[in-house]
Design a protein around this motif. Structure first.
Motif, short mmCIF file in Angstrom:
data_model
loop_
_atom_site.label_atom_id
_atom_site.label_comp_id
_atom_site.label_asym_id
_atom_site.label_seq_id
_atom_site.Cartn_x
_atom_site.Cartn_y
_atom_site.Cartn_z
N SER A 117 32.49 22.24 85.00
CA SER A 117 33.82 21.65 85.15
C SER A 117 34.75 22.27 84.12
O SER A 117 34.32 22.80 83.10
N LEU A 118 36.04 22.21 84.42
CA LEU A 118 37.07 22.76 83.53
C LEU A 118 38.23 21.79 83.45
O LEU A 118 38.63 21.19 84.46
N THR A 119 38.81 21.65 82.28
CA THR A 119 40.08 20.94 82.14
C THR A 119 41.22 21.91 82.46
O THR A 119 41.02 23.12 82.56
N PHE A 120 42.42 21.37 82.58
CA PHE A 120 43.57 22.24 82.79
C PHE A 120 43.75 23.19 81.61
O PHE A 120 44.11 24.36 81.79
N GLY A 121 43.48 22.72 80.40
CA GLY A 121 43.61 23.58 79.23
C GLY A 121 42.60 24.71 79.25
O GLY A 121 42.93 25.87 78.94
N GLU A 122 41.35 24.40 79.62
CA GLU A 122 40.32 25.45 79.71
C GLU A 122 40.63 26.43 80.82
O GLU A 122 40.44 27.64 80.68
N LEU A 123 41.13 25.93 81.93
CA LEU A 123 41.52 26.81 83.03
C LEU A 123 42.66 27.73 82.60
O LEU A 123 42.63 28.95 82.87
N ALA A 124 43.65 27.18 81.91
CA ALA A 124 44.78 27.98 81.45
C ALA A 124 44.33 29.08 80.48
O ALA A 124 44.82 30.22 80.53
N ASP A 125 43.38 28.75 79.60
CA ASP A 125 42.88 29.76 78.66
C ASP A 125 42.19 30.90 79.40
O ASP A 125 42.39 32.07 79.07
N ARG A 126 41.36 30.57 80.39
CA ARG A 126 40.66 31.62 81.13
C ARG A 126 41.64 32.46 81.95
O ARG A 126 41.46 33.68 82.07
N VAL A 127 42.65 31.83 82.51
CA VAL A 127 43.66 32.58 83.27
C VAL A 127 44.40 33.54 82.34
O VAL A 127 44.65 34.70 82.69
N ALA A 128 44.77 33.08 81.15
CA ALA A 128 45.46 33.95 80.20
C ALA A 128 44.59 35.13 79.81
O ALA A 128 45.07 36.27 79.67
N ARG A 129 43.29 34.90 79.59
CA ARG A 129 42.37 35.98 79.26
C ARG A 129 42.23 36.96 80.42
O ARG A 129 42.23 38.18 80.23
N ALA A 130 42.11 36.42 81.65
CA ALA A 130 41.99 37.30 82.81
C ALA A 130 43.27 38.10 83.03
O ALA A 130 43.22 39.28 83.41
N ARG A 131 44.40 37.47 82.80
CA ARG A 131 45.67 38.18 82.91
C ARG A 131 45.71 39.35 81.93
O ARG A 131 46.06 40.49 82.32
N ALA A 132 45.31 39.10 80.68
CA ALA A 132 45.29 40.18 79.70
C ALA A 132 44.32 41.28 80.11
O ALA A 132 44.60 42.48 79.95
#
Length: 610
Positions: A89-104
């Motif tokens: 499971s992921l929180t919105f904060g954890e999801l946002a962190d992974r999205v930012a990393r994938a974006r980079a």
């Protein structure tokens, strides 16, 4: 005040609300924008209302991913169940962190605005992360589920020339281990535009890749969102490929954002803190609708594997804690026939049903067992949403889709373009929707786009469904009016069958027909072949194996029969729909004119099939 109160205020009935929403498109969609606090500004709502070519929110700049992740925080965002690995499971904060990393990571690979990123991935958190990272950059997303064979995938992805391919090397489907490494290699070989392959580890499976998923996410990055014009491509969805290559349907950031906010809040009654379960693959538009539940700060349940494993009750067990459960009529009818009990689901408020018409008996069974409204919906990949559906204002009616969706001027037309009530007609939409396609990929002058939807009634969208509109403005869907097959709620294209079958040694010609069950079951898929040296069990097995390997298990027919010839029109088109009617028992003389076919004698073989 809830969304229902806001949008229903001042109207005596849903009919009055709907009528306002389609007669004052600008007022309605401006209210959607303002109420859901869309980030951005615009000059006006409709620059042009002409179809095709409507111009929505000229001057607006926004980003779909910003509205999913703009709040971040510790609320639950993702619950993932998989038959290949342990859940997570992921929180919105954890999801946002992974999205930012994938974006980079994607930026390090050179991905920028307008570049295409293709995914050969199942319904897992990595897929969601990669999609949102692409959206944040203004890159364009496209996905195929790993159950698709290499040929089906290349037919789709080659049209958009992706720069990056993300893939898994296999998966577990129930008790079966499915190795897809050879397919991934064939897909890469068939896509010369791909510069890098990103391998996503999944269970025991890995990919021979240029970059691994952990490497892609290795470096943190700030949560950034590049705002793009309203119609900037968000994702490309693919049609079933009935009359040739699957259509590459382009959907824009703004259209999907507004349409899915409306659909979730005003038709599915999705609320912050809800939990949404809809078993879908990444190749179906319902995946895109499901993940848009995040726009409402609801958690989405991602599932991967055989939905019927180890038994029919598996989906109901996953539904524990869900407020919305979405499923297919075929599944509900199977549960009814087998005596499966859904169990106690106290959080459930809505049962969503789509993919094919739900028989009245299935409606009764679901209502009695679950005690919640059955929201039967019908729409399409073409608009990535619904035309007709339930809503919290109108009680559902057994055997019907409750009403037109807000902002959708949908009705039934006869052949002359006259609205008809109480009789079967073509489902049409008379005014534009924001999520109508931006266009088809690589379609100069929008010629294919116009031909697909506007060749029958100029200026009016013809969807290709047979529908009966009731006096209460409910709808009954009879099925497709074109040759698309619909097996278990999943559309299958006949052209894909023929491209595989007719390349096999010993097969000269073929025709495929799907006969639906009257009780909403999966029906029967029948394949007819002209075999140069006769049809034996060995050839049947080769056909089944080729369809399974190159397309998917759903493409494997229930029966394969030999016929002396395939009847065609004088212009060479296979008579799929008339043959289907003959197989259902209608006399050939009632459905096929001898003067309209090149070999009328070939029809008689089909009349003998039972």
């Amino acid at each position: 005040m809830s969304e229902l109160d806001v949008f229903g205020h001042g109207f005596d009935s849903y009919e009055d609300l709907w009528r306002w929403s389609v007669t004052d498109l600008e007022g309605f969609w401006a209210k959607v924008w303002d109420h859901f606090e869309v980030r951005g500004s615009y000059d006006r709502v409709l620059g042009s209302a002409e179809m095709p070519g409507a111009e929505w929110f000229p001057g607006a700049e926004l980003n779909y991913a910003e509205h999913v992740l703009g709040g971040a925080g510790d609320d639950l965002a993702v619950v993932a169940h998989s038959q290949t690995r342990a859940g997570q499971s992921l929180t919105f904060g954890e999801l946002a962190d992974r999205v930012a990393r994938a974006r980079a990571g994607l930026r390090r690979l050179g991905v920028g605005r307008g570049d295409r990123v293709a995914a050969y991935l199942p319904n897992i958190p990595e897929t969601l992360v990669a999609f949102l990272a692409c959206a944040s950059l203004g890159a364009v997303w496209a996905a195929c589920a790993p159950e698709f064979g290499a040929r089906s995938v290349v037919d789709r992805f080659a049209q958009i020339e992706p720069a990056v391919l993300l893939a898994v090397g296999g998966y577990t489907y129930g008790a079966k281990e499915i190795d897809k490494s050879l397919d991934v290699a064939a897909i890469r070989a068939g896509l010369p535009s791909v510069r890098q392959v990103v391998g996503v580890p999944y269970g025991q499976y890995t990919v021979d890749a240029d970059v691994s998923w952990p490497e892609l996410l290795a470096e943190p990055g700030p949560p950034e969102f590049d705002r793009v014009p309203f119609a900037h491509p968000l994702h490309v969805l693919f049609s079933s490929g009935t009359t040739g290559l699957p259509k590459a349907i382009v959907h824009g950031h703004g259209g999907i954002l507004l349409e899915h906010l409306k659909a979730h809040a005003l038709h599915l009654d999705t609320r912050p803190g809800d939990r949404l379960l809809w078993h879908t693959t990444t190749a179906w538009m319902m995946w895109n609708v499901l993940v848009s539940g995040l726009l409402r700060r609801a958690a989405v349940v991602l599932t991967d594997g055989n939905p019927l494993y180890p038994d029919l009750g598996a989906q109901w067990r996953l539904a524990e804690g869900a407020t919305l459960v979405g499923t297919s009529p075929g599944y509900l009818m199977a549960c009814r026939a087998a005596g499966v009990e859904p169990g106690d689901l106290p959080e459930l408020r809505t049962l969503g049903v789509t993919g094919s018409p739900l028989p009245a008996e299935g409606f009764d069974w679901a209502t009695e067992r679950l005690g919640v409204p059955v929201n039967s919906m019908s729409g399409g990949t073409d608009v990535c949403s619904a035309f007709v559906a339930g809503n919290p204002w109108v009680p559902p009616r057994r055997g019907e889709l409750t009403a037109p969706c807000l902002g959708v001027d949908v009705t039934a037309f006869d052949a002359s373009g006259r609205e008809v009530v109480g009789e079967v007609g073509e489902l049409v939409v008379r005014r534009p929707m924001p999520s109508m396609p931006v266009g088809f990929w690589n379609d100069p002058g929008h010629r294919r786009y116009r031909a697909a939807y506007f060749d029958t009634y100029p200026g009016v969208w013809r969807h290709g469904d047979w529908v009966t509109m009731t006096p209460e403005r409910g709808f009954v869907i009879s099925g497709r009016s074109d040759a698309t097959l619909n097996r278990g709620g999943v559309r299958l294209g006949t052209a894909e069958f023929y491209a595989v079958v007719e390349e096999l040694p010993g097969v000269d010609d073929s025709l495929v027909v799907h006969l639906e069950d009257g009780d909403g079951g999966p029906g029967r898929l029948l394949l007819f072949v002209v075999a140069s040296a006769g049809l034996d069990d060995a050839l049947r097995q080769r056909i089944r194996q080729a369809l399974r390997d190159q397309l998917s298990p759903r493409h494997v027919p229930d029966r394969i029969e030999a016929v002396p010839a395939i009847p065609r029109t004088l212009t060479g088109k296979k008579l799929e729909t008339p043959i289907k009617q003959i197989l259902r028992g209608r006399p050939p003389a009632e459905v096929i004119s001898p003067d309209a076919v090149s070999d009328y004698a070939a029809v008689s073989a089909f009349a003998r099939v039972h």
